[in-house]
Every structure is written in structure tokens, then in C-alpha cells.
Design a protein around this motif. Structure first.
Motif, PDB file in Angstrom:
ATOM      1  N   THR A   1     -19.344  -2.488   3.231  1.00  0.00           N
ATOM      2  CA  THR A   1     -20.421  -2.397   4.079  1.00  0.00           C
ATOM      3  C   THR A   1     -20.230  -3.340   5.249  1.00  0.00           C
ATOM      4  N   LEU A   2     -19.433  -4.288   5.214  1.00  0.00           N
ATOM      5  CA  LEU A   2     -18.965  -5.127   6.102  1.00  0.00           C
ATOM      6  C   LEU A   2     -17.826  -4.708   7.037  1.00  0.00           C
ATOM      7  N   VAL A   3     -16.920  -3.992   6.675  1.00  0.00           N
ATOM      8  CA  VAL A   3     -15.942  -3.384   7.290  1.00  0.00           C
ATOM      9  C   VAL A   3     -15.675  -1.850   6.869  1.00  0.00           C
ATOM     10  N   PRO A   4     -16.522  -0.901   7.294  1.00  0.00           N
ATOM     11  CA  PRO A   4     -16.571   0.370   6.862  1.00  0.00           C
ATOM     12  C   PRO A   4     -15.176   1.041   7.250  1.00  0.00           C
ATOM     13  N   GLU A   5     -14.283   0.687   8.003  1.00  0.00           N
ATOM     14  CA  GLU A   5     -13.122   1.164   8.169  1.00  0.00           C
ATOM     15  C   GLU A   5     -12.271   0.757   7.292  1.00  0.00           C
ATOM     16  N   ALA A   6     -12.237  -0.109   6.320  1.00  0.00           N
ATOM     17  CA  ALA A   6     -11.342  -0.637   5.459  1.00  0.00           C
ATOM     18  C   ALA A   6     -11.039   0.758   4.449  1.00  0.00           C
ATOM     19  N   VAL A   7     -10.011   0.494   3.912  1.00  0.00           N
ATOM     20  CA  VAL A   7      -9.485   1.656   3.065  1.00  0.00           C
ATOM     21  C   VAL A   7      -8.490   0.925   1.871  1.00  0.00           C
ATOM     22  N   PRO A   8      -8.570   1.376   0.583  1.00  0.00           N
ATOM     23  CA  PRO A   8      -7.810   1.016  -0.411  1.00  0.00           C
ATOM     24  C   PRO A   8      -6.282   1.279  -0.320  1.00  0.00           C
ATOM     25  N   GLY A   9      -5.653   0.006  -0.762  1.00  0.00           N
ATOM     26  CA  GLY A   9      -4.282  -0.060  -0.598  1.00  0.00           C
ATOM     27  C   GLY A   9      -3.612  -1.059  -1.419  1.00  0.00           C
ATOM     28  N   ARG A  10      -2.210  -1.555  -1.135  1.00  0.00           N
ATOM     29  CA  ARG A  10      -1.664  -2.395  -2.059  1.00  0.00           C
ATOM     30  C   ARG A  10      -0.944  -3.350  -0.899  1.00  0.00           C
ATOM     31  N   LYS A  11      -0.979  -4.949  -1.093  1.00  0.00           N
ATOM     32  CA  LYS A  11      -0.385  -5.595  -0.363  1.00  0.00           C
ATOM     33  C   LYS A  11       0.007  -7.002  -1.228  1.00  0.00           C
ATOM     34  N   TYR A  12       0.998  -7.269  -1.194  1.00  0.00           N
ATOM     35  CA  TYR A  12       1.605  -8.367  -1.999  1.00  0.00           C
ATOM     36  C   TYR A  12       1.496  -8.283  -3.523  1.00  0.00           C
ATOM     37  N   GLY A  13       1.762  -7.027  -3.708  1.00  0.00           N
ATOM     38  CA  GLY A  13       1.655  -6.465  -5.252  1.00  0.00           C
ATOM     39  C   GLY A  13       0.094  -6.437  -5.655  1.00  0.00           C
ATOM     40  N   MET A  14      -0.656  -6.644  -5.012  1.00  0.00           N
ATOM     41  CA  MET A  14      -2.048  -6.498  -5.487  1.00  0.00           C
ATOM     42  C   MET A  14      -2.690  -5.153  -4.882  1.00  0.00           C
ATOM     43  N   ALA A  15      -3.748  -4.470  -5.873  1.00  0.00           N
ATOM     44  CA  ALA A  15      -4.488  -3.517  -5.058  1.00  0.00           C
ATOM     45  C   ALA A  15      -5.705  -4.246  -4.369  1.00  0.00           C
ATOM     46  N   CYS A  16      -5.875  -3.798  -3.159  1.00  0.00           N
ATOM     47  CA  CYS A  16      -6.678  -4.402  -2.329  1.00  0.00           C
ATOM     48  C   CYS A  16      -7.655  -3.363  -1.170  1.00  0.00           C
ATOM     49  N   LEU A  17      -8.136  -3.988  -0.392  1.00  0.00           N
ATOM     50  CA  LEU A  17      -8.667  -3.121   0.595  1.00  0.00           C
ATOM     51  C   LEU A  17      -8.150  -3.527   1.754  1.00  0.00           C
ATOM     52  N   THR A  18      -7.621  -2.656   2.646  1.00  0.00           N
ATOM     53  CA  THR A  18      -6.815  -2.867   3.938  1.00  0.00           C
ATOM     54  C   THR A  18      -7.580  -2.642   5.072  1.00  0.00           C
ATOM     55  N   TYR A  19      -7.320  -3.140   6.261  1.00  0.00           N
ATOM     56  CA  TYR A  19      -7.956  -2.769   7.523  1.00  0.00           C
ATOM     57  C   TYR A  19      -6.822  -3.057   8.388  1.00  0.00           C
ATOM     58  N   ARG A  20      -6.595  -1.823   9.167  1.00  0.00           N
ATOM     59  CA  ARG A  20      -5.604  -1.583  10.158  1.00  0.00           C
ATOM     60  C   ARG A  20      -4.215  -1.759   9.484  1.00  0.00           C
TER      61      ARG A  20
END
Length: 120
Positions: free
Chosen positions: A28-47
């Protein structure tokens, strides 16, 4: 199935629901965010940069806003929740206060925007 969905499927329904709530709030704060993986963790990514990751731990959960500065800035709003340099530890019964969480997510989004410049 996204990285976040796959991670949540590994957890108990109650644990997954806690994490799902934080991700829903971030979206709701960052609607452009998408699910991904960073540093071995499932996360939300932005750009294509890490925005926020929430994982289950032995003691509860840990939240990572992908930087130490958002945690430091939010510390006065965390009501004494334990922190590390880059994360916040919490439980299902004692969650991250909305103002602190919102501030960390927004700070990380704004930092990514400052780093990468305007979107096209």
C-alpha cells in the motif's frame, strides 16, 4: 509462484499470515514493489533493489529494510523492540509499530529513488 509465496508456503498458516500482513502494508505504501529475492531472502523489491524482507526466526520474526539507516531512524518509534544494525526483531504478539514500519519502508523507497534517479 513468486519467491515470497514459496517462502510463505514453508511456514505455518499463522506465521505466514503475520508476514503476509507486513508485505500487504508495504504494497500500500509502495504499489510498484514486486516479490523477489535479495541476499538469499524472499522479499519485496522496488526498482530491482531490496525494499523489505520479513523472515521467521527461532524467537519470532525479523524485518530487514535493506540498510542500517532506516533501522536507526525508526529506533525511537520501535517501543523497545530489539534491533540489529540492519534489522528489527518482533513477535506475532508484539509487532512493529505502524509508524516505524511505514517510515522504514518509505525511507528505503526514497533512498532507492535518490540512488537510481528519476524513473522513466
Amino acid at each position: 509462484m513468486t519467491e515470497v509465496d514459496a517462502y510463505l508456503d514453508e511456514l505455518s498458516p499463522a506465521e505466514a499470515e503475520v508476514i503476509r500482513g507486513y508485505y500487504a502494508r508495504a504494497l500500500t505504501l509502495v504499489p510498484e514493489a514486486v516479490p523477489g529475492r535479495k541476499y538469499g531472502m524472499a522479499c519485496l523489491t522496488y526498482r530491482d533493489r531490496g525494499l523489505v524482507a520479513i523472515i521467521r526466526t527461532e524467537a519470532g520474526f525479523s524485518l530487514f529494510p535493506f540498510g542500517s539507516e532506516p533501522v536507526a531512524l525508526a529506533r525511537p518509534l520501535l517501543d523497545g523492540l530489539p534491533t540489529t544494525r540492519g534489522g528489527v526483531q518482533f513477535t506475532a504478539d508484539r509487532g512493529v509499530p505502524d509508524a516505524a514500519y511505514d517510515g522504514m519502508v518509505r525511507w528505503t523507497r526514497d533512498h532507492i529513488d535518490r540512488t537510481l534517479g528519476p524513473t522513466r
